[in-house]
Every structure is written in C-alpha cells, then in structure tokens.
Design an enzyme around this catalytic site. Structure first.
Site, PDB file in Angstrom:
ATOM      1  N   HIS A   1       1.030  -1.282  -0.016  1.00 57.89           N
ATOM      2  CA  HIS A   1      -0.117   0.001   0.139  1.00 57.89           C
ATOM      3  C   HIS A   1       0.735   1.347  -0.092  1.00 57.89           C
ATOM      4  O   HIS A   1       1.887   1.210   0.545  1.00 57.89           O
ATOM      5  CB  HIS A   1      -0.937  -0.014   1.066  1.00 57.89           C
ATOM      6  CG  HIS A   1      -0.549  -0.093   2.557  1.00 57.89           C
ATOM      7  ND1 HIS A   1      -1.301  -0.154   3.571  1.00 57.89           N
ATOM      8  CD2 HIS A   1       0.624  -0.496   2.953  1.00 57.89           C
ATOM      9  CE1 HIS A   1      -0.869  -0.394   4.686  1.00 57.89           C
ATOM     10  NE2 HIS A   1       0.680  -0.590   4.490  1.00 57.89           N
ATOM     11  N   SER A   2       0.363   2.245  -0.739  1.00 57.73           N
ATOM     12  CA  SER A   2       1.003   3.584  -0.792  1.00 57.73           C
ATOM     13  C   SER A   2       2.223   3.542  -1.560  1.00 57.73           C
ATOM     14  O   SER A   2       3.030   4.509  -1.550  1.00 57.73           O
ATOM     15  CB  SER A   2       1.235   4.105   0.703  1.00 57.73           C
ATOM     16  OG  SER A   2       0.003   4.429   1.039  1.00 57.73           O
TER      17      SER A   2
END
Lengths: 340, 340, 340
Positions: C235-236
């Site tokens: 994520h990210s």
C-alpha cells in the site's frame, strides 16, 4: 464529527478546541481542513509542523499548535478513527440472481451473495457474512458470522472459517496439499488430500494467498493472525494466534508456527520445524530448523539477527580480507626464509 | 474394508489378523479404532508404539504389536490406501445452468461443468473431465480425458492439456509471456505472445501458479511433473517429465529444466539456462547458470550443496575471522619490527 | 505480406528479394518457408545460418544469404512484425447474457463484457475496452479506453486505470493494504484501507499480481511500466514510468520506485525506501535501504553488483580461507616460540 465527541469515542485526551469538525482522515502530507491525521513517532514531528490537518492524534509528550487527541497508542486510535469516519458500505442483504446457491446450503440473516458467487451443497454461511462477486464456497463449508469474502476468494469443500474472517481477493483456502509418493520408476503418485483447513476467528488472509488442506487432519490458522498477499501455507501447518506474515512468505508442510510470531516478506520456512512464540524473522530469511521463542533471526540458513548483520558487513569486505590474508602469508614466508 | 482384502489390493504382505476392519486412514497421532496409519521411517517408531490405529503399513524390518501391512514402499501403499478408502466424490455429469459453453465447443462423455464455468469457442473437453465453479477455458483449448480443474482455474486460448491433468484453484495456464522491446526513448513495446502452452499427461499444477504462453512457439510441462502453488513458469520454458517444484519457485524465460529435477521452495532460475536431469536445488537457491545432471546445488549464486553448507558455517564466524586476521597482522608487524 | 511492404511498414532497410511472401513469425529454430525470424545478437549467427526462415530482421553489420530487413533495433521491429502478422482476435462488442452490469455503470462504444463478468455501480468503462470472462470491476471504478482485462482479473472499488492498460489473468488491483495496529494485549486491529490505486496509461500487470490500495491516499503505477506475474505491490507504493519488474518481486508499503528501474525476479524491497531512477537490482536481491539513481545492486542486504560478485567468489572459498588463516596462526606461533 466534533473533535470532543471523537475524543470520547476513541478514549483519547482532548487538548485544544473540541469544537473543531473532522470529516475524514488523511496522511500528514495530504491532509487539509476538516481532516484528521496522526503523529506516531517523533521523527514525523517536522512533517507534522507543516500539515494542514485540522487536528492530530498524538502520543503523550508531543506538542503541536493544533487541536490534539492524546493517547498512548496513536496508531490504534487512528485505526479506530478511520473505522468511525469511513464506515465501509454494507452490501445489501440478499442473493444476486446470477449467484448459484445450492438448495441444501443455509444462509444466515443478512447475508449478501454477490453476482456469480457459488455456494456448495450443505454449506452454512453465518449471519451478516458477505460473499462478493464470483466467490466460490465448495460443499460442506462452514463460515461463521460477519465474515467478509472479497471477489474471487475460494474456499474448498469441508473447510471451516470462524467469525469475522476476512479473505482478500483471489485467496484460496483448502487447495490440495503437495503430497506425492514416488514409485520405483521415479514416477509420482498423488496422495489424496482428505484433510481440511480451519481458520479461527478474526483472521485475515491476503489476496492470492493459498492455504493448503491437510493430507489427513487439518491445517490451522490461529485466532487473530494476519496473513498478507501471495503467501503459501503448506499442508498440516499450524499457525498460532496473533501471528503476522508479510507478503510472499512460504511455509512448508507440517511446520508449527507459534503465537505472536512475525515473519517479514519473502521468508521461507522448511517443513516439519517449530517456530517459537514471539519469534521474528527478517525479510528473505530461510528458516531451515527450529527457531527458539522470542528469537530474532535473519539470513539463509537463518542465524541470530545481530550475528547476521555483523557477518554481512564482513561479507562485503571478503575480497579485501582475501588480499590481506595473502599478504600475511607472503610476509610470513619471507620471515621464515630470512630466519632459516 | 477387511485388512486381508486391503493387503491384496495394495500388494502388501499381511502380518497379523486379516479380519480387522479399517474404514479410514489417519496420521499416527490422530488415528483411532477402525483407522489405518503408516510408519515410513524408523524415527517414527516411538510414535507408532503409542498410536491407537487399528493397523499399520510398514517397511520390512519394522515390528509392532499390531496387524501390519508390509511393503518396500509404505508411502506409496499409503497413497493407494487413501484413494481406496476415501474415494473423491464424483461431480455429476452435466452442465450447470449458470455455465457458459460456446455452441462450437465439444464436451466428451460424462463431463461436469460447474456453476459459472466458461468454455470458449471450438474448445474440446475430453471424456470424464471436471470443470469446477468459475473455471474459464478460452477459445481453441484442448483438454484431455479425466482432467480435474478446481474452481477458478483458467486456461487461455489455444493451450493444450493432456490426460488426467489436475489444476488447483486459481491456476493460470497461458497468460502472456513477459516480452517487451525497448525503443530509443526507453519506452517498452509489447511483443505479442502468439505461442501457447502444452501440459502433458498426469501433470498437476498448484493453486495460483502461472504458466506463461510462449512468444512464438510453446511452453511445455513434461509428463507426470508436479508443480506446487504460486510458481512462475516463464515463456518458452520447457520442463521434463517427473520433475517436482515446491511452492513459489520462479523460472525465467526459455530455460530448460530436465527430467526428475527437484526444486525446493522459493528457488529462482535465470532465463536461458539448462538444469540437467535429476538435479536438485535447495530452498531459496538462485540458479544463475547451467546446472549439471544430478548436481545438488544451494545458495545464490548456486554452488554445490556441500560447499555451500561448509561456506555458510564459516560465514557465521566472519566477524571472528576478521578479528583473528587483524591479530595476525599485528603480531606480524611486531615480529618484523623486532627482527629489523 | 510481401517483404517490401513489411519493410516499409516496419521502417526497415530491405536487403535482397522484396517479393518474398511472409505470413507468420517464428523463432530461428522453428521457422520454415513463409516465416520471418530475427537475429538480434551476433551470438545467434550460427543458428541463423541454419534457419529455414524465409527472411530475417537483422541489425546493421549482419550479413546472411537471405532476404533481410535491416534496422538498428531488430527486437523492436520484430515486436511490430508480430503485431502486424498476428493481429489479436477482437472480441465482438456487447455484453454476454451471463454478465452482470450494474444499471448505474456506463460502458463506452465497442466494449466487450464476457461471460460471468461483473461491473459494479457507477463504474465507467472506456471505449473499446475488453473484459474477458469472470472479470470483476467493483463499484466506482474508472477504466480508460482500449483496456484489456483477461479472465479472472479483479479491480476493487474506487480504483482508476488509464488508457490501454492490460491486466493478465487473475491480477488483483485494489486489495486492502496490510495495515494493523497492535493493542496492549498483542492483538491486531485492522486499519481500514480507504485509499485507492491509480494505474497510469500503457501499464501491463501480470497474472496473479496484487497491487494493494493505500490506507489513506493512493498506490500508483507509472505510465508504461510493466509488471510480471505474482508480484506484490504494498500500500502507498509509487512506481515511476517505464519501470519493469520480473516475476515474484515484492515491494513493501510506502516505498518509492523511480522511473526506468529494473527489478529482476524475486527481488524484495523494504518499506519506506527510495529506489532511484534507472536503478537495477539482480534476482533475489534484498533492497533494505535507499538505492541511488543508476545503481546496480545485488545480494541481501543489497550492495553494488561488482562488489557482490567479487564477494560471492570469495564466499565459496571461505572454508579454504579459514584453513589458511589457521595455518598462518600456527606458523606465527611457532615463529614466536622460536624467536623467544
């Protein structure tokens, strides 16, 4: 939501203006008016000083010119704030007309069965559970209450999942274990895998992770454990409660992983070994034998992390060491010829 | 089933009471009355002494106070016993109303097509094959007799599978190979992958394993080979017969893997190399070049296993070696200054 | 197609008989009459001398007794030749009756929605895009024009894909990031992942690759980047344009990968690090910290490739080094006792 209400709900100490309204959460960099962010560590203080967030969740001892929600565990309070301010949309109860639910299956109250989802014979789905599009549950599956199965997740025949289990997209529970017997001609014959998988309460299984069924008894993932994406769990493995595994970990058959264990990304674990409670393995470690409770190991074959770090520093200097050793040998040879 | 009948069917020598009835198989620890277990190695003798199993399959030379089925290959006999005592339920022949079978496809006798399964144009499915829920066969696929495709398995256009091939859940056969040509601006342009995949008879492919189609010709998995979960087979790879690969192995494009090769979990193999017949690689090994037939290799870059084991032992002591070398250098310097 | 026409279309210099007809492309080994092949490197000259191909694409300076198409980038010309001579069959526009398209979704002109595919509420699919069998698009997804989603690919709610994006079979875009906060009892609490994924134009994502949604903001894959199979993107993470990753790479959360980066198979990258533009990592490398632009790294922990290669050579000799060190110590001890 007003900040004072949020403070009460999150069990935080309010510092500053409780009348501020926060509608969403955001990272420090992206946050703007009406948004709540958090500062978990002092290293983020510089960034926090420039954020445009309306309010911040902070640890005690952090002071900033903003309305603050103080708590000993900012990360946990933040997790709860996200859940409060961004409630997940609840799919409407009911069975989509394109789904296939076997007449002998039973669905609890409020269950959602999405388009193309399949529920096998005698399978029981607990109240409030959600099966998104194209989820497949085989025959004789038991699913607890309030489970959330994302699209494409699959649970094979006879497997049992507890309450509040989450399966991310494409996760596979109960695929056949990898068991073959070799004959005298070197050909492999399948050992039918007639065991099952048990997933205890509050477990989350990542996207495209496979948990194989046991040959004879069961593969088990303990309560509250969290597995990331693309993980392989071999047959008859047991994992204790509150253990976390990052993406692409692989665990070979019959290994026992304890409670509160942490395996970082791409760690590999041999079959038939024991990983003690609270053990930690760093990324790409290869655990070839038992690991003691609380140990922190690295490398392949795995060794204590401090030893591995020190050895890795020297590894990079091996060509230099080799040269120094040669010089020593030469000097010694000269000394001996001199002294003769 | 009576033990004397089982002995005859499994081609084992009966020792003790042939009138005992066994209904199921179980592991030594879990077995109880009416259950059959097995002892493959002397190290399990202590456990075998305490098992409550009704009877045991054993190797010659193992003596226990139970009815015994003696055979030189207990593991293979056990595999057959599981198949006899736990016959897999046969899905009923027929096409589920929610499946989509193209009018130009042909299905052999007794084929089962489960809910949501899709069969493409001109695709042929051999007699007795089973396509579980949400399996997708593209156009022009050929599937032999008695294949078993678990839910969510996918076979892309033009791929050919032999007889008795098993695909576990979510396996992907025939995804595009990873081929791109770089232009002068550093941008990548896709090389259309117009080859296919051939899976020979008696192959098993694990859950969430991907076998890429060739750019031009074919990717091939040889007869009887067994691939575990989450494996990557690059385009134009060829794998010989009776080879086994454990979970998360990755093989880059155009590599040739021989017959009866064993690759342990998370092994990586470079593109355009040759792995000789009967070679073995231990877990996480990185095979950067050719491997000779029969070689047993480990480490990255891979080297002979005994060398790797010995080097790994010294690796752990590198900080100590570095200190010893420094002391030798210092002692030598003192000696030289003394002798001058 | 006549060779002179093909030369014009591929922007190559024709050498020899332009009247030759070529109908297909093939590898040097398999090519026969009517087939076009290519010679990218001088090491393939021996093979090229024996090929039965009707014509060859070659780099300048390569001379062979065949009709030739000369170009500075034979591999790129070959990619284009494959596209010209083997045009992919275009699925017919329209929605299969077994697909489920939400009434609030919008489909552009010429869109194909295959059997069992699912399109969520408010989701928009650009003109010319193809959703093969059992593809699932969640709610509020945006898909650009001319995208190609192979069977079983899944895009979760709120994710955005640009123009001409290709998803191979079973790819998962937007599964929840792996984020949990630990309480005082050691239990993990989910941090709802309310961010999304953005896939820019001309990206290709491999089979069974997972790109997790961000906790708060977005995960982003830059224009033209190509990801192989079974990759994990945490994520990210952000990935720059024109970057390539081979199969089974894993990138932990919040890491920033630059433009034109090359990560070979099974590379692991820690979370919260930066990989500079143009960096290269060899297979199985473990990138534990930042990597400078243009650097070429190997090993775990990663170090400059030339250093790693040299150190690896010495690693294999460690037992010998240890023995030599012991002999030096002993010789020194003898010398000292002599000199006393």
């Amino acid at each position: 939501m007003r900040l004072d209400e949020l403070a009460a709900r999150l069990d935080c100490r309010l510092r500053g203006d409780g009348g501020v309204d926060v509608a969403r959460v955001a990272a420090l960099e992206q946050a703007g008016p009406g948004e709540l962010s958090f500062v978990a560590a002092k290293k983020h203080l510089a960034l926090a000083a420039t954020t445009r967030a309306a309010a911040l969740i902070v640890a005690p001892g952090i002071d900033l010119p903003k309305p603050l929600l103080e708590t000993p565990n900012p990360y946990l309070a933040f997790a709860r704030a996200v859940a409060l301010l961004h409630p997940a949309p609840r799919p409407v109860p009911g069975v989509h007309p394109s789904a296939s639910v076997h007449p002998s299956a039973s669905l609890g109250a409020g269950v959602h069965v999405g388009p193309g989802a399949v529920v096998g014979a005698r399978t029981r789905v607990g109240a409030g559970s959600v099966l998104h599009a194209n989820v497949v549950l085989g025959d004789d599956v038991e699913l607890g209450d309030d489970c959330l199965l994302h699209s494409g997740a699959q649970v094979r025949e006879g497997c049992r999942l507890g309450q509040r289990v989450v399966l991310q997209n494409g996760a596979v529970i109960g695929s056949d274990g990898f068991g073959f017997a070799r004959d005298d001609d070197g050909r492999y014959h399948k050992i039918p895998q007639v065991g099952s998988v048990v997933i205890e309460d509050d477990v989350e299984i990542g996207a495209l992770t496979a948990v194989d069924r046991a040959a004879l008894h069961e593969t088990r993932i303990g309560r509250g454990s969290k597995l990331d994406n693309l993980i392989q769990i071999g047959h008859s493995v047991s994992v204790g409660p509150d253990t976390v595994m990052a993406a692409q970990v692989g665990i070979a058959g019959s290994t026992r992983v304890g409670a509160r264990v942490t395996l970082a990304g791409q760690v590999g674990v041999n079959g038939h070994v024991q990983i003690g409670d609270g053990a930690i393995a760093s990324g790409q470690a290869g655990l070839t034998g038992d690991v003691a409770p609380g140990a922190f190991v690295s490398g392949t074959p795995a060794m204590p992390n401090p030893d591995w770090r020190r050895a890795s520093v020297v590894f990079a200097k091996l060509p230099e060491l080799q040269r120094r050793l040669r010089r020593v040998e030469e000097a010694l040879a000269r000394l001996r010829s001199t002294s003769e």
